[in-house]
Design a protein around this motif. Sequence first.
Motif, short mmCIF file in Angstrom:
data_model
loop_
_atom_site.label_atom_id
_atom_site.label_comp_id
_atom_site.label_asym_id
_atom_site.label_seq_id
_atom_site.Cartn_x
_atom_site.Cartn_y
_atom_site.Cartn_z
N ASP A 115 10.65 55.17 -20.02
CA ASP A 115 11.31 56.16 -19.17
C ASP A 115 12.75 56.37 -19.62
N GLU A 116 13.52 57.14 -18.85
CA GLU A 116 14.87 57.50 -19.26
C GLU A 116 15.82 56.30 -19.31
N THR A 117 15.46 55.19 -18.67
CA THR A 117 16.29 53.99 -18.71
C THR A 117 15.85 53.03 -19.81
N GLY A 118 14.81 53.40 -20.58
CA GLY A 118 14.30 52.53 -21.63
C GLY A 118 13.32 51.49 -21.15
N LYS A 119 12.82 51.65 -19.93
CA LYS A 119 11.87 50.70 -19.35
C LYS A 119 10.45 51.15 -19.64
N PRO A 120 9.55 50.21 -20.04
CA PRO A 120 8.15 50.59 -20.30
C PRO A 120 7.52 51.24 -19.07
N PHE A 121 7.05 52.45 -19.24
CA PHE A 121 6.49 53.25 -18.16
C PHE A 121 4.97 53.28 -18.20
N TRP A 122 4.42 53.53 -19.39
CA TRP A 122 2.96 53.58 -19.57
C TRP A 122 2.65 52.98 -20.93
N CYS A 123 1.87 51.91 -20.94
CA CYS A 123 1.57 51.20 -22.18
C CYS A 123 0.09 50.85 -22.22
N PHE A 124 -0.49 50.93 -23.40
CA PHE A 124 -1.85 50.47 -23.59
C PHE A 124 -2.12 50.25 -25.07
N SER A 125 -3.15 49.48 -25.36
CA SER A 125 -3.69 49.29 -26.70
C SER A 125 -5.19 49.38 -26.57
N ALA A 126 -5.80 50.37 -27.21
CA ALA A 126 -7.22 50.62 -26.99
C ALA A 126 -7.85 51.29 -28.20
N PRO A 127 -9.15 51.05 -28.43
CA PRO A 127 -9.85 51.74 -29.50
C PRO A 127 -10.10 53.20 -29.15
N VAL A 128 -10.02 54.06 -30.17
CA VAL A 128 -10.19 55.51 -29.98
C VAL A 128 -11.12 56.03 -31.06
N HIS A 129 -11.98 56.96 -30.68
CA HIS A 129 -12.97 57.53 -31.60
C HIS A 129 -12.57 58.96 -31.97
#
Length: 437
Positions: A359-373
Amino acid sequence: SMPSEMLLKIFSYLDAVSLLAVGCVNKRFHDLANDNGIWLKLYSSSLHPKWTIWKMKSKQTETVSLGCAALNDKKPGYWKKEYIFKQTSAFKTRVMRLVKFLDPYTGLPCKNKEAMKVSGLSWIIVLKDKNGKEHVVEKPNLSFKDTSVTVLWHGTDWPCLDILSTLKLFGVTPLLPDQSIPSNKNGPRRFSLIAEYHLANLTENSAVVGADELVQLFSLSPGLLVGIWKGKNEIAFVMANLHYNQLLERSILGSANIQYSPPPNKPLLDDIDSEYGLHDYSLHLDLHGRNCMYLCGSFKCLFCRKRDIENGYLRLRVVNLKDNRKHLPIIGTLGICWETDVFKGNVKDCFVMDLTLLDETGKPFWCFSAPVHMKLSTKSSGLYDYMGHIYTADYADSEGKVCVEFVWLEETKEYIIVSLVLYVSTKKVNSWYGTNY
């Protein structure tokens, strides 16, 4: 037949880990190994190392007195619980202190590896069949990236998929970690539940990521990949993709039955402006195939006007189809590498996506690690610079969606990302800022 007094004398020479092990022998040993006198002595000695004893004040000494009151007024096992609680609290504090240092490039802790080493952290999966029997799989292979770690398990004695009901992913740490003593795999350990997956009707209910000559890949949210042998209803391997954001908390601070729940975000009042929309967001994006990196990029100053809100999503356009200055080349041939005790393979047209949105403060807002096809689109490229087939790759969870478009250039044998758009759920934004979009 040995008298209890003699056993207690022997037990008094043991350390905490050995006492816990002895307590598992039988009921009599368990009761004797819970002796408050032994554990109070261990608790007292742990408060102040030997080289600082001379600094102890008389008042501090009295609080942990070995007098009869501290022993007789407590139930058996009281000081054992107090000792374990004190040790685990100090351990968690030491680990969390390491992850306070943030990487300005990704906004994530920059000492994750050091914290994992200090904690003795490892990961296991527990397969449970329909009769309630559990099958534990340990000793995974680890692959570290900038923002995630990929954990791969494989073996030759997997249970048949037909009889399995659930798969649980745990973070495992020594119950009594000590930096001066190597971690004992046979010692007492603490389990923290990270995620639980249902395996009933796996091949019918899960998304197919891809396949090669030997295996077929199925994706389970969040971030789990299950490889099934072709022609057999048996598991070849399990691959978990764990994003660094809250990784240590979920792997350490949870319990064996309940997942860790992060505290809610506390927004800055000065930054709440629902009319203006999102602004000054940053994205770090990695595309990899477990052993090889295909793309690593950072994007600054992302924004979304309120007019861009549609169907419950706020749109953040990262790469524009018409702006070829921001188009991104992919290095290498996309695919996910896998291996077992005997075989190795590479499933093409798929990859692991690590997304970190700040976000604008540098805080993790949305994170993920996932396989994609990836899949071939029905439309062809109409761009003057690129003449070739268009491929798309989409990802979606409860917090948002990611839509990527690639163009395959036959002349140079490479993919080019020509469009990358993030759709953030308004529910996610409202809960984060306390607003109402």
